[in-house]
Design a protein around this motif. Structure first.
Motif, short mmCIF file in Angstrom:
data_model
loop_
_atom_site.label_atom_id
_atom_site.label_comp_id
_atom_site.label_asym_id
_atom_site.label_seq_id
_atom_site.Cartn_x
_atom_site.Cartn_y
_atom_site.Cartn_z
N ARG A 22 56.50 -22.93 -30.55
CA ARG A 22 57.43 -22.42 -29.54
C ARG A 22 56.94 -22.88 -28.18
O ARG A 22 55.78 -22.68 -27.84
CB ARG A 22 57.52 -20.90 -29.60
CG ARG A 22 58.17 -20.38 -30.85
CD ARG A 22 58.20 -18.85 -30.83
NE ARG A 22 59.02 -18.32 -31.90
CZ ARG A 22 58.56 -17.86 -33.05
NH1 ARG A 22 57.26 -17.85 -33.27
NH2 ARG A 22 59.37 -17.39 -33.96
N LYS A 23 57.85 -23.43 -27.39
CA LYS A 23 57.43 -23.94 -26.09
C LYS A 23 58.16 -23.27 -24.93
O LYS A 23 57.74 -23.39 -23.80
CB LYS A 23 57.68 -25.45 -26.03
CG LYS A 23 56.80 -26.21 -26.99
CD LYS A 23 57.01 -27.68 -26.89
CE LYS A 23 56.13 -28.37 -27.93
NZ LYS A 23 56.24 -29.79 -27.92
N GLU A 24 59.24 -22.60 -25.22
CA GLU A 24 60.00 -21.96 -24.16
C GLU A 24 59.30 -20.67 -23.75
O GLU A 24 58.77 -19.95 -24.57
CB GLU A 24 61.42 -21.65 -24.61
CG GLU A 24 62.24 -22.88 -24.94
CD GLU A 24 62.46 -23.78 -23.73
OE1 GLU A 24 62.68 -23.25 -22.63
OE2 GLU A 24 62.40 -25.01 -23.90
N ARG A 25 59.34 -20.39 -22.44
CA ARG A 25 58.66 -19.20 -21.92
C ARG A 25 59.65 -18.32 -21.17
O ARG A 25 60.60 -18.81 -20.58
CB ARG A 25 57.57 -19.60 -20.92
CG ARG A 25 56.40 -20.30 -21.52
CD ARG A 25 55.40 -20.65 -20.43
NE ARG A 25 54.99 -19.47 -19.68
CZ ARG A 25 53.76 -18.98 -19.67
NH1 ARG A 25 52.82 -19.59 -20.34
NH2 ARG A 25 53.45 -17.92 -18.98
N VAL A 26 59.38 -17.07 -21.19
CA VAL A 26 60.07 -16.11 -20.34
C VAL A 26 58.96 -15.34 -19.64
O VAL A 26 58.11 -14.75 -20.29
CB VAL A 26 60.95 -15.14 -21.16
CG1 VAL A 26 61.55 -14.07 -20.27
CG2 VAL A 26 62.02 -15.89 -21.91
N ASP A 27 58.96 -15.42 -18.34
CA ASP A 27 57.93 -14.70 -17.59
C ASP A 27 58.39 -13.28 -17.30
O ASP A 27 59.53 -13.05 -16.89
CB ASP A 27 57.63 -15.42 -16.27
CG ASP A 27 56.95 -16.76 -16.51
OD1 ASP A 27 56.18 -16.87 -17.46
OD2 ASP A 27 57.21 -17.70 -15.73
N VAL A 28 57.51 -12.35 -17.55
CA VAL A 28 57.81 -10.94 -17.36
C VAL A 28 56.65 -10.33 -16.59
O VAL A 28 55.49 -10.68 -16.82
CB VAL A 28 57.96 -10.23 -18.73
CG1 VAL A 28 58.32 -8.78 -18.54
CG2 VAL A 28 58.98 -10.94 -19.59
#
Length: 173
Positions: A48-54
């Motif tokens: 997995r390469k997609e990120r969601v910053d939280v």
């Protein structure tokens, strides 16, 4: 009597406290359910390469990491699993309406409707007991009215208990 059926003489907060004490889910079951949800997230063939910053507060991050460690998984895996479980309908966000909310509302409405039946039966009993000359069959009708009222009272209590139990489960969840 029918007016009393909805509350049964016990303040609603006390009813909830009593039901909540009787319906506590074991901690182990909650942990196992959460562990099952966290383990459902399958590995993919490619990374997995997609990120969601939280952003989390220090306390929130500590709680997330502690829960992830207790499940023996990484914090990112835990957050991802919980988010995906929510997207698939397995988890509800705080304040989000769930089928359990609908169930509680239906029970509350049902309790009100059954209590109205009890009120009507009370009116019949009052009329029969109002004096005057008894007609043939009035005694049997009054006896049946009392039995019906007792059944309605029992039904309202059971419906109220089911609604309170569902509310307690929702609050604990």
């Amino acid at each position: 009597m029918a007016e009393e059926l909805g509350h049964q003489g016990v303040p609603e907060g006390e009813q909830r406290a009593n039901v909540a004490a009787a319906v506590q889910l074991p901690r182990a079951a909650e942990t196992a359910a959460l562990h099952r949800v966290a383990r459902r997230r399958q590995r993919e063939a490619v990374q997995r390469k997609e990120r969601v910053d939280v952003r989390y507060s220090t306390a929130e991050k500590a709680a997330i990491i502690a829960k992830a460690r207790s499940l023996n998984i990484a914090g990112a895996h835990y957050v991802g699993a919980v988010v995906m479980a929510h997207l698939h309908g397995d988890l509800a966000l705080p304040g989000q309406r769930t089928p359990l909310d609908d169930y509680i509302d239906e029970l509350t409405a049902l309790r009100g409707e059954v209590a109205k039946i009890g009120h009507n039966v009370n009116q019949i009993a009052k009329k029969l007991n109002s004096g005057g000359h008894a007609l043939p069959g009035d005694t049997a009708l009054l006896f049946q009215t009392e039995r019906t009222l007792a059944g309605v009272s029992t039904a309202v209590r059971h419906i109220a208990a089911a609604a309170n139990q569902a509310a307690s489960v929702k609050a604990a969840g």
